[in-house]
Scaffold this motif. Structure first.
Motif, PDB file in Angstrom:
ATOM      1  N   GLY A 117      10.044  46.656  -8.626  1.00 19.02           N
ATOM      2  CA  GLY A 117      10.087  45.397  -7.895  1.00 19.02           C
ATOM      3  C   GLY A 117       8.831  45.053  -7.116  1.00 19.02           C
ATOM      4  N   GLY A 118       7.662  45.470  -7.607  1.00 23.07           N
ATOM      5  CA  GLY A 118       6.417  45.100  -6.948  1.00 23.07           C
ATOM      6  C   GLY A 118       6.022  45.982  -5.779  1.00 23.07           C
ATOM      7  N   PHE A 119       6.658  47.156  -5.642  1.00 21.29           N
ATOM      8  CA  PHE A 119       6.283  48.075  -4.571  1.00 21.29           C
ATOM      9  C   PHE A 119       4.802  48.445  -4.721  1.00 21.29           C
ATOM     10  CE2 PHE A 119       5.983  52.053  -2.293  1.00 21.29           C
ATOM     11  CZ  PHE A 119       6.831  51.875  -1.208  1.00 21.29           C
ATOM     12  N   VAL A 120       4.128  48.678  -3.589  1.00 22.92           N
ATOM     13  CA  VAL A 120       2.697  48.998  -3.604  1.00 22.92           C
ATOM     14  C   VAL A 120       2.480  50.443  -3.160  1.00 22.92           C
ATOM     15  CG1 VAL A 120       0.428  48.454  -2.646  1.00 22.92           C
ATOM     16  CG2 VAL A 120       2.050  46.609  -3.159  1.00 22.92           C
ATOM     17  N   ALA A 121       1.790  51.209  -4.004  1.00 23.89           N
ATOM     18  CA  ALA A 121       1.469  52.595  -3.676  1.00 23.89           C
ATOM     19  C   ALA A 121       0.261  53.025  -4.500  1.00 23.89           C
ATOM     20  CB  ALA A 121       2.655  53.505  -3.957  1.00 23.89           C
ATOM     21  N   ASN A 122      -0.395  54.074  -4.045  1.00 26.22           N
ATOM     22  CA  ASN A 122      -1.555  54.620  -4.746  1.00 26.22           C
ATOM     23  C   ASN A 122      -1.285  56.062  -5.155  1.00 26.22           C
ATOM     24  OD1 ASN A 122      -3.084  52.246  -4.098  1.00 26.22           O
ATOM     25  ND2 ASN A 122      -3.469  53.115  -2.072  1.00 26.22           N
ATOM     26  N   ALA A 123      -1.922  56.463  -6.249  1.00 24.20           N
ATOM     27  CA  ALA A 123      -1.865  57.858  -6.694  1.00 24.20           C
ATOM     28  C   ALA A 123      -3.197  58.197  -7.345  1.00 24.20           C
ATOM     29  CB  ALA A 123      -0.720  58.085  -7.676  1.00 24.20           C
ATOM     30  N   ALA A 124      -3.687  59.405  -7.080  1.00 26.65           N
ATOM     31  CA  ALA A 124      -4.964  59.852  -7.638  1.00 26.65           C
ATOM     32  C   ALA A 124      -6.081  58.864  -7.323  1.00 26.65           C
ATOM     33  CB  ALA A 124      -4.850  60.053  -9.151  1.00 26.65           C
ATOM     34  N   GLY A 125      -6.049  58.254  -6.153  1.00 24.93           N
ATOM     35  CA  GLY A 125      -7.131  57.391  -5.711  1.00 24.93           C
ATOM     36  C   GLY A 125      -7.111  55.972  -6.224  1.00 24.93           C
ATOM     37  N   SER A 162      17.994  59.078 -14.384  1.00 24.29           N
ATOM     38  CA  SER A 162      18.338  58.603 -13.046  1.00 24.29           C
ATOM     39  C   SER A 162      17.058  58.640 -12.233  1.00 24.29           C
ATOM     40  CB  SER A 162      19.430  59.472 -12.408  1.00 24.29           C
ATOM     41  OG  SER A 162      19.845  58.933 -11.169  1.00 24.29           O
ATOM     42  N   GLY A 163      17.152  58.371 -10.942  1.00 18.62           N
ATOM     43  CA  GLY A 163      15.976  58.386 -10.093  1.00 18.62           C
ATOM     44  C   GLY A 163      16.357  58.246  -8.637  1.00 18.62           C
ATOM     45  N   VAL A 164      15.415  58.578  -7.783  1.00 14.13           N
ATOM     46  CA  VAL A 164      15.602  58.448  -6.341  1.00 14.13           C
ATOM     47  C   VAL A 164      14.644  57.381  -5.843  1.00 14.13           C
ATOM     48  CG1 VAL A 164      15.548  59.626  -4.116  1.00 14.13           C
ATOM     49  CG2 VAL A 164      16.212  60.889  -6.175  1.00 14.13           C
ATOM     50  N   GLY A 165      15.193  56.289  -5.308  1.00 14.84           N
ATOM     51  CA  GLY A 165      14.373  55.201  -4.793  1.00 14.84           C
ATOM     52  C   GLY A 165      14.080  55.397  -3.314  1.00 14.84           C
ATOM     53  N   LEU A 166      12.821  55.190  -2.935  1.00 13.81           N
ATOM     54  CA  LEU A 166      12.385  55.414  -1.556  1.00 13.81           C
ATOM     55  C   LEU A 166      11.875  54.126  -0.919  1.00 13.81           C
ATOM     56  CD1 LEU A 166      10.203  58.593  -2.275  1.00 13.81           C
ATOM     57  CD2 LEU A 166      12.620  58.553  -1.594  1.00 13.81           C
ATOM     58  N   MET A 167      12.042  54.003   0.394  1.00 20.66           N
ATOM     59  CA  MET A 167      11.415  52.949   1.196  1.00 20.66           C
ATOM     60  C   MET A 167      11.802  51.539   0.744  1.00 20.66           C
ATOM     61  SD  MET A 167       7.663  54.743   1.636  1.00 20.66           S
ATOM     62  CE  MET A 167       7.592  55.261  -0.087  1.00 20.66           C
ATOM     63  N   MET A 168      13.063  51.355   0.366  1.00 16.23           N
ATOM     64  CA  MET A 168      13.527  50.053  -0.120  1.00 16.23           C
ATOM     65  C   MET A 168      13.784  49.117   1.057  1.00 16.23           C
ATOM     66  SD  MET A 168      16.869  49.137  -2.433  1.00 16.23           S
ATOM     67  CE  MET A 168      17.949  49.066  -1.012  1.00 16.23           C
ATOM     68  N   VAL A 169      13.065  48.008   1.104  1.00 20.62           N
ATOM     69  CA  VAL A 169      13.250  47.037   2.185  1.00 20.62           C
ATOM     70  C   VAL A 169      13.538  45.640   1.654  1.00 20.62           C
ATOM     71  CG1 VAL A 169      11.791  48.299   3.810  1.00 20.62           C
ATOM     72  CG2 VAL A 169      10.762  46.593   2.312  1.00 20.62           C
ATOM     73  N   ALA A 170      13.400  45.415   0.364  1.00 15.20           N
ATOM     74  CA  ALA A 170      13.591  44.082  -0.205  1.00 15.20           C
ATOM     75  C   ALA A 170      15.070  43.737  -0.293  1.00 15.20           C
ATOM     76  CB  ALA A 170      12.943  44.000  -1.587  1.00 15.20           C
ATOM     77  N   ALA A 171      15.357  42.492  -0.661  1.00 13.08           N
ATOM     78  CA  ALA A 171      16.738  42.040  -0.826  1.00 13.08           C
ATOM     79  C   ALA A 171      17.421  42.833  -1.928  1.00 13.08           C
ATOM     80  CB  ALA A 171      16.755  40.550  -1.157  1.00 13.08           C
ATOM     81  N   ASP A 172      18.763  42.849  -1.869  1.00 17.74           N
ATOM     82  CA  ASP A 172      19.513  43.590  -2.877  1.00 17.74           C
ATOM     83  C   ASP A 172      19.296  43.007  -4.267  1.00 17.74           C
ATOM     84  OD1 ASP A 172      20.661  45.377  -1.089  1.00 17.74           O
ATOM     85  OD2 ASP A 172      22.201  43.924  -0.536  1.00 17.74           O
ATOM     86  N   GLY A 173      19.386  43.891  -5.249  1.00 15.91           N
ATOM     87  CA  GLY A 173      19.224  43.484  -6.636  1.00 15.91           C
ATOM     88  C   GLY A 173      18.809  44.689  -7.432  1.00 15.91           C
ATOM     89  N   ASN A 174      18.955  44.625  -8.754  1.00 14.02           N
ATOM     90  CA  ASN A 174      18.613  45.780  -9.580  1.00 14.02           C
ATOM     91  C   ASN A 174      17.136  46.136  -9.493  1.00 14.02           C
ATOM     92  OD1 ASN A 174      21.164  46.275 -10.494  1.00 14.02           O
ATOM     93  ND2 ASN A 174      20.970  45.017 -12.333  1.00 14.02           N
ATOM     94  N   GLU A 175      16.293  45.178  -9.121  1.00 17.22           N
ATOM     95  CA  GLU A 175      14.871  45.439  -9.035  1.00 17.22           C
ATOM     96  C   GLU A 175      14.366  45.369  -7.600  1.00 17.22           C
ATOM     97  OE1 GLU A 175      13.071  46.568 -11.558  1.00 17.22           O
ATOM     98  OE2 GLU A 175      14.956  46.542 -12.650  1.00 17.22           O
ATOM     99  N   ALA A 176      15.239  45.688  -6.622  1.00 12.76           N
ATOM    100  CA  ALA A 176      14.807  45.713  -5.233  1.00 12.76           C
ATOM    101  C   ALA A 176      13.617  46.654  -5.094  1.00 12.76           C
ATOM    102  CB  ALA A 176      15.950  46.156  -4.334  1.00 12.76           C
ATOM    103  N   ALA A 177      12.582  46.204  -4.401  1.00  9.42           N
ATOM    104  CA  ALA A 177      11.325  46.939  -4.336  1.00  9.42           C
ATOM    105  C   ALA A 177      11.500  48.319  -3.725  1.00  9.42           C
ATOM    106  CB  ALA A 177      10.296  46.140  -3.537  1.00  9.42           C
ATOM    107  N   CYS A 178      11.015  49.335  -4.426  1.00  5.82           N
ATOM    108  CA  CYS A 178      11.023  50.703  -3.916  1.00  5.82           C
ATOM    109  C   CYS A 178      10.087  51.544  -4.775  1.00  5.82           C
ATOM    110  CB  CYS A 178      12.434  51.294  -3.930  1.00  5.82           C
ATOM    111  SG  CYS A 178      13.140  51.527  -5.581  1.00  5.82           S
TER     112      CYS A 178
END
Length: 494
Positions: free
Chosen positions: A411-419, A378-394
């Motif tokens: 769904g193409g969400f943009v984030a950085n980790a470890a620089g 399972s998982g916890v999706g954060l900051m979802m703003v895209a249209a509904d769908g199984n791959e809504a960006a988060c």
């Protein structure tokens, strides 16, 4: 330390309610860490606060001196140019408008130095400096800076959190500041009005209510909430009409605090759910309005009212405030998730997710989960703003067995980790520390100004940065495993 009298305890309780922190049993990392101005070159005391405020509010002589130094960067004499560079490099704070103007200078040398200075005197630098200033004033009880602090807050309002600013004004205010605080109630900034009202309430208690009365009809719903709460804390019925009206606020937190205040006062609920859609709330609001007409002149209560700091996202009984997306479509009602005995269970039906109706920005999310089979997902999706769908960006915080705390891009969400940009997955920072099958695990997620931190069973497991700062929905993902959740709460950090 001297013990507080009963009246002082009562008044302090009212002030904490105004700040929205009464009844809090947990605090965010922002609140519990030790505040420090030292990394900005100031001391964590009265003198450091004074110097910091002087730099944040530069007078014309100082601004003229900075402009002169920038012009000297284009001087024909090397020694003059070098001296100007060194002098500018030593400045702890350079106003943004001066540097922006320098970017348009005819001289390449001036533009080059301005670009370097903008890196060290960036908006983020100013934001961190102002936040540290507010925290130091609050934690070290630095008094006597109401006038410059109010100006600094007004000039940097877009960079700071409400609660931190209001608390700093409350702490630094003294009885001799009455005129400045009264003027603050007329300020064009809602934050300044709210901060002034909170400080006035603390210093003068019941005597302040006449001054605060205009706030009950303020143009900003957050300020109306502050005014209504002050009246409620003194058992004054003038708060009832504003509280009921605020049930229609566009801001979820305002609706939530207003209905909690009304419930505390009346003991009624009327089926009102602050996270429900507008049409669903309409009937409950009408019942509150009917109650107000029938009881406005009869009801009485003892102050102060109590408002918890955390929002309960899952009430343990049903799925109010949540919607299910499965098979790529939004369902009329949840089908693959059930609530019973304080536990939220995901079955093995069509894959998708259960999402909050409300979108949130800047918060601390806490929950518990457990897997009922050996290898669950399972998982916890954060900051979802895209249209509904199984791959809504988060940004997904993974709960897969032995991988809890990993971050996934959905769904193409943009984030950085470890620089660097996360292309698909960012592995957790520590070895897995999940508990065994059937045991409850704790997760704590903080989303603050585009940065995310994830703790699993108290251990920091991941960090992300560079995320968008729009309000986004939270979702719990159905990946085909039987997984249970409980105690899902959210502490707003705005």
């Amino acid at each position: 330390m001297q013990s507080l009298t009963q009246h002082e305890k009562w008044l302090l309780g009212g002030v904490l309610v105004l700040l929205g922190v009464a009844g809090a049993t947990t605090r965010s990392a922002e609140e519990t860490r030790t505040a420090s101005l030292e990394r900005f070159g100031y001391s964590n005391d009265r003198q450091g606060v004074h110097r910091c405020l002087e730099d944040l509010l530069p007078g014309e002589p100082y601004r003229a001196r900075l402009s002169q130094l920038i012009e000297q960067l284009d001087d024909n004499r090397f020694a003059v140019r070098r001296q100007a560079q060194l002098a500018l490099a030593k400045q702890k704070f350079i106003p943004d408008d001066i540097l922006r103007r320098a970017l348009g200078h005819a001289s390449l040398e001036v533009r080059s130095v301005a670009r370097r200075l903008l890196t060290t005197h960036s908006r983020e630098h100013r934001e961190e400096l102002v936040q540290a200033l507010l925290e130091v004033i609050g934690q070290h009880q630095v008094r006597g800076f109401v006038s410059p602090l109010l100006v600094a807050i007004e000039q940097n309002e877009s960079l700071i959190q409400w609660d931190g600013a209001i608390n700093a004004v409350r702490v630094t205010a003294r009885t001799g500041d009455r005129n400045q605080l009264e003027k603050a109630l007329q300020n064009k900034s809602p934050l300044i009005r709210a901060a002034g009202a909170t400080a006035i309430f603390q210093l003068w208690g019941p005597e302040s209510l006449e001054s605060l009365k205009p706030l009950l009809e303020d143009s900003d719903d957050r300020v109306r909430l502050v005014g209504a709460t002050a009246y409620a804390n003194h058992g004054r019925r003038e708060c009832l009409g504003p509280f009921v009206a605020l049930l229609d606020s566009e801001r979820f937190v305002v609706r939530w605090k207003s209905v909690l205040a009304l419930r505390s006062i009346s003991g009624k609920k009327f089926g009102y759910q602050p996270a429900a859609e507008t049409l669903e709330r309409k009937a409950a609001v009408a019942r509150w309005q009917q109650w107000l007409v029938a009881n406005r002149d009869q009801i009485s209560w003892q102050g102060p009212i109590t408002l918890p700091a955390e929002l309960v996202l899952f009430n343990g009984e049903d799925l109010r405030g949540w919607q299910e997306v499965a098979g790529g479509r939004l369902l009329d009602r949840p089908q693959n998730w059930q609530a019973k005995d304080g536990v939220l269970r995901c079955g093995t039906g069509a894959r998708g997710y259960l999402r909050t109706r409300e979108a949130f920005r800047n918060y601390q999310l806490k929950l518990q989960w457990r897997m009922l089979t050996g290898a669950g997902d399972s998982g916890v999706g954060l900051m979802m703003v895209a249209a509904d769908g199984n791959e809504a960006a988060c940004l997904e915080v993974q709960l897969h067995t032995d991988n809890s705390g990993d971050l996934y891009i959905i769904g193409g969400f943009v984030a950085n980790a470890a620089g660097k940009k996360i292309s698909f997955r960012a592995h957790k920072l520590q070895p897995s520390n999940e508990k065994g099958v059937g045991q409850w695990n704790d997760m704590e997620i903080q989303v603050l100004k585009g940065e995310v931190t994830v703790k699993v069973n108290g251990l920091l497991q991941n960090k992300a940065s560079g995320c968008h700062q729009q309000p986004g929905k939270i979702n719990l993902r159905n990946e085909g495993s039987v997984v249970e959740y409980r105690r899902i709460t959210l502490l707003p950090l705005d």
